[in-house]
Design a protein around this motif. Structure first.
Motif, mmCIF file in Angstrom:
data_model
loop_
_atom_site.group_PDB
_atom_site.id
_atom_site.type_symbol
_atom_site.label_atom_id
_atom_site.label_comp_id
_atom_site.label_asym_id
_atom_site.label_seq_id
_atom_site.Cartn_x
_atom_site.Cartn_y
_atom_site.Cartn_z
ATOM 1 N N LEU A 144 -12.428 1.655 -1.358
ATOM 2 C CA LEU A 144 -11.081 2.076 -0.933
ATOM 3 C C LEU A 144 -9.995 1.263 -1.631
ATOM 4 O O LEU A 144 -8.829 1.350 -1.276
ATOM 5 N N PRO A 195 -9.738 -7.855 -18.228
ATOM 6 C CA PRO A 195 -10.139 -8.793 -19.271
ATOM 7 C C PRO A 195 -10.088 -10.228 -18.768
ATOM 8 O O PRO A 195 -9.128 -10.636 -18.120
ATOM 9 N N ASN A 255 -12.395 -12.338 -23.124
ATOM 10 C CA ASN A 255 -11.383 -11.333 -22.782
ATOM 11 C C ASN A 255 -11.935 -9.916 -22.691
ATOM 12 O O ASN A 255 -11.284 -8.958 -23.089
ATOM 13 N N ARG A 256 -13.130 -9.785 -22.178
ATOM 14 C CA ARG A 256 -13.693 -8.457 -21.993
ATOM 15 C C ARG A 256 -13.690 -8.079 -20.520
ATOM 16 O O ARG A 256 -13.481 -8.918 -19.660
ATOM 17 N N VAL A 257 -13.942 -6.781 -20.289
ATOM 18 C CA VAL A 257 -14.094 -6.280 -18.924
ATOM 19 C C VAL A 257 -15.578 -6.035 -18.709
ATOM 20 O O VAL A 257 -16.176 -5.256 -19.439
ATOM 21 N N GLY A 279 -18.277 -1.955 -14.971
ATOM 22 C CA GLY A 279 -18.452 -0.660 -15.615
ATOM 23 C C GLY A 279 -19.390 -0.739 -16.791
ATOM 24 O O GLY A 279 -19.815 0.279 -17.325
ATOM 25 N N GLY A 280 -19.756 -1.963 -17.206
ATOM 26 C CA GLY A 280 -20.690 -2.123 -18.315
ATOM 27 C C GLY A 280 -22.107 -2.314 -17.805
ATOM 28 O O GLY A 280 -22.363 -2.361 -16.603
ATOM 29 N N ASN A 337 -24.080 3.762 -16.609
ATOM 30 C CA ASN A 337 -24.833 3.232 -17.753
ATOM 31 C C ASN A 337 -26.118 2.532 -17.349
ATOM 32 O O ASN A 337 -26.954 2.271 -18.189
ATOM 33 N N MET A 391 -5.070 -2.323 -21.686
ATOM 34 C CA MET A 391 -6.378 -2.593 -22.264
ATOM 35 C C MET A 391 -6.251 -2.717 -23.785
ATOM 36 O O MET A 391 -5.597 -1.914 -24.433
ATOM 37 N N LYS A 445 -10.071 -4.618 -28.262
ATOM 38 C CA LYS A 445 -11.298 -5.387 -28.079
ATOM 39 C C LYS A 445 -12.067 -4.915 -26.849
ATOM 40 O O LYS A 445 -13.271 -4.755 -26.863
ATOM 41 N N ASP A 446 -11.299 -4.665 -25.779
ATOM 42 C CA ASP A 446 -11.956 -4.278 -24.533
ATOM 43 C C ASP A 446 -12.631 -2.937 -24.652
ATOM 44 O O ASP A 446 -13.623 -2.657 -24.005
ATOM 45 N N THR A 499 -16.180 -3.191 -25.464
ATOM 46 C CA THR A 499 -17.092 -3.676 -24.434
ATOM 47 C C THR A 499 -17.838 -2.546 -23.766
ATOM 48 O O THR A 499 -19.055 -2.473 -23.809
ATOM 49 N N GLY A 500 -17.116 -1.668 -23.132
ATOM 50 C CA GLY A 500 -17.777 -0.671 -22.312
ATOM 51 C C GLY A 500 -17.978 0.648 -23.033
ATOM 52 O O GLY A 500 -18.756 1.487 -22.601
ATOM 53 N N PHE A 540 -8.751 9.003 -14.835
ATOM 54 C CA PHE A 540 -7.549 8.475 -14.184
ATOM 55 C C PHE A 540 -7.536 6.946 -14.275
ATOM 56 O O PHE A 540 -6.551 6.335 -14.702
ATOM 57 N N ASP A 541 -8.669 6.322 -13.898
ATOM 58 C CA ASP A 541 -8.762 4.859 -13.964
ATOM 59 C C ASP A 541 -8.600 4.361 -15.398
ATOM 60 O O ASP A 541 -7.966 3.348 -15.647
ATOM 61 N N THR A 563 -14.416 11.121 1.431
ATOM 62 C CA THR A 563 -12.998 11.164 1.062
ATOM 63 C C THR A 563 -12.786 10.839 -0.404
ATOM 64 O O THR A 563 -11.671 10.930 -0.894
ATOM 65 N N GLN A 599 -7.179 5.396 3.513
ATOM 66 C CA GLN A 599 -7.654 4.132 4.092
ATOM 67 C C GLN A 599 -7.639 4.202 5.613
ATOM 68 O O GLN A 599 -8.577 3.775 6.272
#
Lengths: 564, 336
Positions: free
Chosen positions: A244, A419, A425-427, A430-431, A514, B1, B4-5, B8-9, B63-64, B161, B329
């Protein structure tokens, strides 16, 4: 951090030390700090707003009450069943002891989300037992097995493993001459058990009770699978709050859970320290199992003993049986009418079915290897140099032992959802790697406990001999220490991998598309109305149990206990 | 973002998209279309002379991602996110004003007369449908507010929800209890409590399906396309209700990202995509109901019938969007 002689240590060790300290800072201290920051100062200023909002939420209050009720009831029921089991196996003469011991040992291999899914399969909406009961009693609703009673029932028969492991060992230490003396003074069997045997067992009973409390407070997979509609326990609610987008409330609730768990562990340590007292003589007479004289009581005890065995074995038997049955017999037949290996072929040949198993093995293996390397390094260092630096490093990696998995998971999420300089400085959220990192962090304390024991049992003369022959430190470690601790290392590795295959708490927070692990696939499969999916689930559970059985048999052989 | 980031993913595909955006080659569009639809749209765009690469993913994920990339936007155009999501992104200042050529003739509710940023191109109602094999028309609920009546106890399912559909009908019902400032009255929250107490609360699609398979639930709260799919899977005849007080509609919008380096190409793509010609072609291909009157007129008969089947409930998403998180919420923590 100061280490004695740090100027002299070789370059390799300095690099390793840096890496290990970076791990501790990034994946233990930073997450803990994030949880505290979000809980107490989400906007930068100190605020206890999250506490008020949590207290104001009806669902949070209900979840806390549910957790307390479930835990209170579980403590009673698990102790009743667990103590009865130990009495049956070690105090009374009951026919078919070998069979009963096998049945009572199944909670060691039937754990976490695999067990919850298995119970769901048998007692759930389309479960074989539900069908059977409905044929006798048609008014029984499909969802009869839900809520507090379902969770407590599952706890009762799944959390007796501590009694099986520790209480049985304790009762063997009881001096039989004291029992004989009591009976000579006119006590009945029951009186002798309650007045003489039980007091000796009491410290162990207390310790197992605390372990049950600890497990029940943090129970996650069982209420998630079996709780049913509109039933939550605290761990599930932490996950909901996280979803939430209320990290402050999730962090605060996980702190609450953490405090409860830490209190449990502190009480346990206290009892362990006091519990060294064992009554009776220095050379106890081994306990002799007692025949029950009263035929009515005898029949009743036999009946209860076998009833418990059946309750523990039936879900496992049905899971294995239906894993070998065509998918269409699931939910339609009480017992399958034909058998096939098709489901197993599906799991290993169909990509979608195999991927979660592959993911869990890959993540489990990398977490295990990383965990073992860190544990070996830290334990070896702390073993050779005892100073404030090595001790604090050692203790740092033990910290996750006293924190519930959701606490660490929320910490990792809050630290790495944007980051972070600690990881270039990575996230991480989600990985793929955030989940194996979590697995490793919670596995390291157990690894270190066993490794420390192994290191302390080493003969220091061997190392000294090698040293006097001129062997340098890394050579001594590889050629003297390693071969001696290697069996322990391999076994701990296998036990950790085994635990990760059905790990649910960390997985539920940190998994993503993933890296969907086996435990999440099991959980999703348990809710599926598709029989093909249910069949795949049964294969997963059977495989997990088979793997556990091998590991635990080996561990038992090498004297590592159940390891849980 | 930062770039570089991304590494990552992101998958190899995303890396490819990321670098190609920097070299200003094809236009990058983010859209939650299914794979097949995205490919079809890209092909059609190509033959109309628009060099566009569509990154297709789940609506929530996109969206995220758009919010996370705000410092370094990778997309040039966003299309297909629903009203509330588009309104939030607009409020976050991520869009560039542009009035598409097809805005003229678009009904007011689908235009963005205040900010000229988000224009809607097709719609989906979120409806009440009932199992006609188990319920007669007279016994079926005639409005959303009737669901709390005793006769519907345990007959309908409220989904998680996190689903856009669930969010939409919950918001639709709550809004009937809103004052001018958008605050929900106590009566509204009491209603919500009764709605949940009277419902089967499912936490997965399978749990919802199971309730229908077991003949417990006979009333389906679902989006237009989902009604038929569920009825077909379970095996019953579904009938939709044109409810008193209207049915909430979800409309999907298109907007150009602020900071795009291909503004002209982006404008051309928006003009082409929302044009009645392409919308009618899309309707013919996938059965989706467009919102432009000219597109509806040019669409196949079945789509035209669906377009006028139900009365829409008026919802001002720009007002509602910032409140949805708080409402959900409250529902999750106090009511569920």
């Amino acid at each position: 951090m100061t280490l004695s002689g740090i100027g002299r240590v070789p370059l390799v060790r300095s690099i390793l030390l840096t890496v290990v300290i970076w791990c501790a800072v990034s994946f233990i201290y930073a997450p803990i700090f994030s949880v505290l920051r979000f809980a107490f100062a989400p906007e930068g200023d100190i605020s206890l707003g999250a506490v008020g909002e949590l207290a104001g939420s009806r669902r949070v209050r209900t979840a806390i009450v549910n957790t307390l009720i479930v835990t209170g009831l579980s403590i009673i029921t698990v102790n009743v069943v667990g103590i009865f089991q130990v009495a049956v196996l070690e105090y009374l003469k009951i026919g078919g002891r070998g069979f009963l011991r096998f049945a009572y040992s199944t909670p060691l291999i039937f754990v976490s989300v695999a067990a919850a899914t298995g119970y769901g399969f048998v007692y759930g909406q389309t479960g074989a037992l539900t069908r059977l009961l409905q044929s006798a009693w048609p008014a029984l609703p499909n969802d009869w097995f839900a809520g507090i009673q379902a969770v407590v029932f599952a706890h009762t028969f799944l959390l007796t493993s501590f009694h099986f492991l520790f209480l049985r060992a304790a009762i063997r230490r009881v001096d039989y001459s004291t029992v004989e003396a009591a009976r000579g003074l006119g006590a009945t069997n029951l009186e002798a058990f309650v007045r003489v045997v039980l007091p000796v067992l009491l410290p162990t009973v207390f310790a197992t009770t605390l372990l049950v409390t600890y497990k029940s407070l943090g129970s996650f997979a069982i209420p998630a699978v079996l709780g049913g509609r509109r039933f939550d326990m605290v761990t599930e609610l932490i996950l909901t709050l996280n979803a939430l987008r209320r990290p402050d409330m999730a962090a605060m609730l996980s702190i609450g859970l953490g405090i409860a768990v830490i209190l449990c562990i502190a009480a346990m340590q206290y009892v362990e320290r006091r519990g060294s007292y064992i009554g009776g003589s220095k050379t106890p007479v081994p306990i002799e199992r007692i025949r029950i004289a009263n035929p009515v009581v005898n029949v009743a005890v036999h009946a209860a003993a076998y009833a418990i065995a059946v309750i523990q074995l039936v879900p496992i038997a049905l899971v294995i049986l239906f894993s070998l049955a065509p998918a269409r017999s699931i939910g339609t037949e009480v017992l399958p009418s034909s058998l096939t290996l098709k489901n197993y072929v599906t799991v290993f040949s169909q990509n979608t079915a195999f991927v979660p198993l592959k993911n869990s093995l890959l993540m489990g293996a990398s977490a295990t290897v990383a965990g073992i390397l860190i544990s070996l390094f830290v334990v070896n260092l702390a073993h050779r140099y005892t100073n404030i630096g090595t001790t604090s490093l050692d203790l740092s990696f033990m910290v996750p032992w006293i924190l519930p998995a959701p606490f660490i998971a929320v910490g990792l999420i809050l630290t790495y959802d944007e980051p972070n300089l600690l990881v270039a400085n990575r996230v991480l959220l989600g990985g793929f790697w955030i989940l194996p990192i979590g697995y490793a962090i919670v596995s390291i304390p157990i690894m270190m406990r066993f490794l420390r024991a192994a290191f302390f049992s080493l003969d220091p003369a061997l190392n000294e001999a090698a040293q006097s022959l001129g062997a340098p430190a890394h050579y001594r470690f590889l050629r003297v220490t390693m071969p001696l601790v290697l069996p322990v290392v391999i076994l701990i590795g296998a036990m950790t991998l085994n635990g990760i295959l059905s790990e649910y708490s960390m997985s539920a927070f940190l998994f993503n598309v993933n890296n969907k692990p086996l435990s999440i696939a099991l959980f999703e499969g348990a809710r599926s109305s598709n029989p093909e999916q249910a069949a795949i689930n049964l294969v997963y559970i059977t495989l997990i149990m088979a793997f556990s059985l091998v590991i635990i048999t080996l561990a038992d052989k090498y004297g590592l206990g159940g390891g849980k | 973002m930062t770039t570089k980031d991304w590494l990552t993913g992101a998958t190899a595909l995303l890396c490819f998209l990321g670098t190609s955006a920097a070299t200003a080659e094809p236009l990058i569009a983010y859209s939650p279309q299914g794979e097949e639809r995205a490919v079809w749209i890209a092909e059609q765009a190509q033959s109309a002379g628009h060099d566009v690469t569509i990154l297709a993913a789940g609506g929530g994920e996109l969206f995220d991602r758009i919010l996370a990339e705000r410092a370094n936007p990778q997309a040039d155009v966003v299309f297909g996110l629903i009203d509330a999501a588009m309104a939030t992104l607009k409020a976050e200042g991520l869009f560039q004003p542009y009035v598409p050529k097809w805005a003229e003739g678009l009904p007011e509710v689908y235009r963005d007369d205040a900010d000229h940023m988000v224009y809607k191109f097709w719609q989906t109602p979120v409806v009440i449908a009932y199992n006609a094999d188990a319920l007669t028309e007279a016994d079926a609920p005639a409005s959303w507010l009737q669901l709390v009546e005793d006769r519907y106890a345990g007959k309908y399912v409220i989904g998680p929800t996190t689903w856009q559909t669930t969010k939409t009908y919950l918001v639709g019902m709550l809004l009937r209890f809103a004052d001018e400032d958008g605050e929900i009255s106590d009566a509204g929250w009491d209603f919500m409590q009764e709605l949940y107490d009277n419902a089967i609360v499912a936490d997965s699609a399978d749990a919802k399906t199971a309730a229908f398979v077991n003949d417990e639930a006979v009333i389906d709260l679902n989006w237009f396309g989902g009604v038929g799919r569920l009825a077909e899977n379970v095996g019953y005849k579904a009938v939709m209700v044109d409810t008193e007080g209207g049915t909430p509609f979800i409309a999907e919008g298109i907007a150009i990202m602020k900071g795009t380096d291909q503004l002209d190409d982006a404008k051309a793509f928006v003009d082409w995509f929302g044009s009645p010609e392409f919308m009618a072609a899309y309707a013919a291909e996938f059965g989706q109901v467009p919102v432009h009157p000219d597109a509806i007129a040019a669409a196949p008969d079945a789509v035209r019938r669906n377009a006028t089947l139900l009365q829409p409930q008026p919802i001002d998403w720009d007002v509602v969007a910032p409140r949805i998180d708080g409402w959900i919420q409250r529902i999750e923590l106090d009511i569920r």
